[in-house]
Design an enzyme around this catalytic site. Sequence first.
Site, mmCIF file in Angstrom:
data_model
loop_
_atom_site.group_PDB
_atom_site.id
_atom_site.type_symbol
_atom_site.label_atom_id
_atom_site.label_comp_id
_atom_site.label_asym_id
_atom_site.label_seq_id
_atom_site.Cartn_x
_atom_site.Cartn_y
_atom_site.Cartn_z
ATOM 1 N N GLU A 406 0.850 -1.199 0.000
ATOM 2 C CA GLU A 406 0.000 0.000 0.000
ATOM 3 C C GLU A 406 0.887 1.251 0.000
ATOM 4 O O GLU A 406 1.032 1.934 1.025
ATOM 5 C CB GLU A 406 -0.919 -0.058 1.237
ATOM 6 C CG GLU A 406 -2.015 0.969 1.287
ATOM 7 C CD GLU A 406 -3.195 0.686 0.375
ATOM 8 O OE1 GLU A 406 -3.059 -0.103 -0.574
ATOM 9 O OE2 GLU A 406 -4.258 1.292 0.599
ATOM 10 N N HIS A 454 -11.737 -3.628 -5.202
ATOM 11 C CA HIS A 454 -11.362 -3.860 -3.803
ATOM 12 C C HIS A 454 -11.934 -5.183 -3.286
ATOM 13 O O HIS A 454 -13.135 -5.322 -3.116
ATOM 14 C CB HIS A 454 -11.867 -2.671 -2.974
ATOM 15 C CG HIS A 454 -11.560 -2.771 -1.519
ATOM 16 N ND1 HIS A 454 -12.341 -2.204 -0.547
ATOM 17 C CD2 HIS A 454 -10.555 -3.371 -0.854
ATOM 18 C CE1 HIS A 454 -11.830 -2.447 0.643
ATOM 19 N NE2 HIS A 454 -10.751 -3.164 0.476
HETATM 20 P P1 NAI Z 1 1.169 -8.373 1.179
HETATM 21 O O1 NAI Z 1 2.276 -7.687 1.884
HETATM 22 O O2 NAI Z 1 0.737 -9.715 1.655
HETATM 23 O O3 NAI Z 1 1.533 -8.519 -0.361
HETATM 24 C C1 NAI Z 1 2.097 -7.527 -1.146
HETATM 25 C C2 NAI Z 1 2.939 -8.207 -2.209
HETATM 26 O O4 NAI Z 1 3.358 -7.245 -3.142
HETATM 27 C C3 NAI Z 1 4.192 -8.874 -1.650
HETATM 28 O O5 NAI Z 1 4.257 -10.210 -2.094
HETATM 29 C C4 NAI Z 1 5.317 -8.040 -2.235
HETATM 30 O O6 NAI Z 1 6.483 -8.799 -2.484
HETATM 31 C C5 NAI Z 1 4.689 -7.544 -3.507
HETATM 32 N N1 NAI Z 1 5.345 -6.376 -4.030
HETATM 33 C C6 NAI Z 1 5.780 -5.303 -3.346
HETATM 34 N N2 NAI Z 1 6.369 -4.427 -4.177
HETATM 35 C C7 NAI Z 1 6.315 -4.959 -5.406
HETATM 36 C C8 NAI Z 1 6.753 -4.524 -6.686
HETATM 37 N N3 NAI Z 1 7.376 -3.378 -6.842
HETATM 38 N N4 NAI Z 1 6.503 -5.308 -7.738
HETATM 39 C C9 NAI Z 1 5.860 -6.470 -7.588
HETATM 40 N N5 NAI Z 1 5.438 -6.935 -6.403
HETATM 41 C C10 NAI Z 1 5.648 -6.185 -5.324
HETATM 42 O O7 NAI Z 1 -0.045 -7.359 1.192
HETATM 43 P P2 NAI Z 1 -1.596 -7.611 0.979
HETATM 44 O O8 NAI Z 1 -2.248 -7.703 2.284
HETATM 45 O O9 NAI Z 1 -1.779 -8.695 0.005
HETATM 46 O O10 NAI Z 1 -2.075 -6.234 0.345
HETATM 47 C C11 NAI Z 1 -1.850 -5.881 -0.979
HETATM 48 C C12 NAI Z 1 -2.749 -4.741 -1.390
HETATM 49 O O11 NAI Z 1 -4.096 -5.098 -1.146
HETATM 50 C C13 NAI Z 1 -2.540 -3.456 -0.617
HETATM 51 O O12 NAI Z 1 -2.755 -2.381 -1.481
HETATM 52 C C14 NAI Z 1 -3.612 -3.510 0.446
HETATM 53 O O13 NAI Z 1 -3.980 -2.248 0.910
HETATM 54 C C15 NAI Z 1 -4.735 -4.135 -0.317
HETATM 55 N N6 NAI Z 1 -5.757 -4.800 0.475
HETATM 56 C C16 NAI Z 1 -5.440 -5.561 1.560
HETATM 57 C C17 NAI Z 1 -6.419 -6.192 2.302
HETATM 58 C C18 NAI Z 1 -6.056 -7.023 3.472
HETATM 59 O O14 NAI Z 1 -6.961 -7.448 4.209
HETATM 60 N N7 NAI Z 1 -4.790 -7.324 3.698
HETATM 61 C C19 NAI Z 1 -7.848 -6.074 1.939
HETATM 62 C C20 NAI Z 1 -8.072 -5.314 0.732
HETATM 63 C C21 NAI Z 1 -7.068 -4.696 0.067
#
Ligand code: NAI
Length: 720
Positions: A406, A454
């Site tokens: 994020e 979302h």
């Molecule tokens: P997470 O930390 O589990 O996953 C994020 C992934 O993105 C990681 O695997 C990371 O290596 C990858 N990443 C980071 N920078 C990168 C790049 N430059 N290029 C390619 N991959 C990259 O996080 P999560 O929880 O999956 O969240 C991801 C998105 O979803 C965020 O925007 C978050 O706000 C949103 N979100 C999260 C929810 C939740 O309950 N955790 C619910 C709804 C949306």
Amino acid sequence: MKTMTFEVDGDGVALISIDVPGRPMNVITPEFTADLTEAVEAVAGDETIRGAIITSAKPGSFIAGADLKDLVTAFDKGMTEAEAAEFAGELSRLFRRLETCGKPFVAAMNGLALGGGLELCLACHHRVLSNHPKAIVGLPEVSVGLLPGAGGTQRLPRLIGIPKALPLLLQGKQIKPDAALAVGVVDAVGAPESLVDMARVWLMDAPTAEQPWDRKGFQVPGGAGPLAPHALETFSAGNALVSGMTQGNYPAPPAIMSCVYEGTQVSIDKGLGIEVKYFGKLLAGSVARNMIRTLFINKGAADKLAGRPKDVPKSRVAKLGVLGAGMMGAGIAHVSAKAGMEVVLLDSTLDQAEKGKQGIAKLQEKALAKGKTTRDKVVELLERITATDDYALLEGCDLVIEAVFEDRGIKADVTAKAEAVIPESATFGSNTSTLPITGLATASKRPKQFIGIHFFSPVEKMPLVEVILGEQTDDATLARTLDYIGQIRKTPIVVHDFPGFYTSRVFGSFTQEGQRMLMDGIEPALIENAAKMAGFPVGPLAVSDEVTLSLQQSIYKQQDVDGLDDKYRGTLARPVVDKMVDELKRPGRRQGGGFYDYPENGQKRLWPGLREAFPPAAEQPDVEELKLRFLYRMAVETARCVEEGVITSPIDADIGSILGIGYPAWTGGTLSFIDTVGVREFVATCKRLAERWGPRFEPPQELQARVEREEGYYQAMKAA
Ligand code: NAI
């Protein structure tokens, strides 16, 4: 007859084949009831007819149940309980006439038979069910706040005994043919093409046209009443279980218990009378109306993409790109591959991407172990997912969804890299939970094709997707996004681009209210229990731990940087979050503990130190007041979202509140709650709460104006 055909063969066997026109599945409509009445009388009154077989002309499905659209109007028409019972009694009397008319009836159930459809079969003297892979039977009325009102609560226990009938009635479980045979709901199972023959063989055997429960000396299998051997478990423990589950919010389960308990101690005719009386009560009440409207009719329409811009040609995603293979990205890749899409799952390193795919493989293995899929399907699904760190593989994607950290900078970077490869026509979606879409779209060369998609965690289980329109998002992009959500069989709602969008903002008002209660000196256990008693699936403190307090804190910090208006953020309870994270080092479940302790092998429990950190006041408020705070706080925040234009459809607001953020289903959703309380009373209570607990309860102008117009959210919609 318009809804069925009626033929009599040379042996005097009548074949009634149901085919309700214009419906993908047969449903019980007023025309159907009239036609079936005519058919039953034809069989009863014709001496040359030996008996009848009832089947359906729709392949794989018998009858899906009553047309709930007819039922939902009972409340809106202001029907009394007696009028509603009379209305419902017609079908019950018809089925009773069918089983006592002197001629044997067989149900040749060629597939799905639910609700009133199964009740018709139970009134028949014999039941044969198809082993079609989609065949299921059940009485799911309870899930929309009703009870089976056409004999289900009376015939099922008389057929299979009370202990086996109660779970089917109370949980509305739908069972497959082998289970239906084992439990005794049907007499035989056979191939779809041989069902009518099986029924005919039974009829030609000159069977009795008398139901077991109409025979002299009939006993409910296993006994009935307070002295039955099972009574302690089924009735005493059962009642306790039901009231624990419903907390007095859902009238249907206790009504089902009463129907079974009272109805099985008397004759079937009296039992049916008892059932219809309880059914009338439920039908005339607000809970059933609200649940049917939001969870059945409106959710059904949303699933069929009712809000999709009409003039855009239908689209399909064949190839999907997912950026970020973390918790959310892997989930999105998983559900999309399951729906048959080719998926490129990209992360910053191949290793990270592979890890995401391995997580999916693990979940698939679990499903396989439970018999929910086959080895071939697992292999095929995993073959459809390519884990990579190479943007070039995104070539040809119809849609890309980013779920990276994020962070605006990172999101902008991956957007630009993906857009350099994907087709000009592709849609780009962001799964951001907090960052405004319009802002993120500035990193895109094609902001019209940029949209918020979302998801909720865990993606595999949560049915809702909140679609967020950026300032420039065009209709075609919205339509394509909705088509994709239809492909993965989730339910979409559409909202506008404001901080927190709709669901996160209203969800925040729930967790913050719980945290605020700690500051108010309210006992932690009382806070959690009050929320559960109001009907929330989890307490605000437990759910804060799941989301993690550290995430909440980092959102606050980002909002500081952005200079966000106070109305969009939880300034009220921020001291609690800061104290928990910075001082007490208890940032959430994943980091070892938050408001709760999570012992390795044991149940989570409220952290004992909490009472020291936030000392409870000597005097505790009434639990009813706390329930009101949760229900009203979220509802008034929704009303504010309507006023500001965050959300324009009451339907979407209601669906989103129940499916996405745990607002109690009995209310029908946040805006149905306001309508049901009545806007005048709702506003008055808000003002009282605002005086006692703070201005966050102050009703918005738009809502106050409704009081003068005497107009609720749904009435307003009708007038428009
Ligand atoms: P997470 O930390 O589990 O996953 C994020 C992934 O993105 C990681 O695997 C990371 O290596 C990858 N990443 C980071 N920078 C990168 C790049 N430059 N290029 C390619 N991959 C990259 O996080 P999560 O929880 O999956 O969240 C991801 C998105 O979803 C965020 O925007 C978050 O706000 C949103 N979100 C999260 C929810 C939740 O309950 N955790 C619910 C709804 C949306």
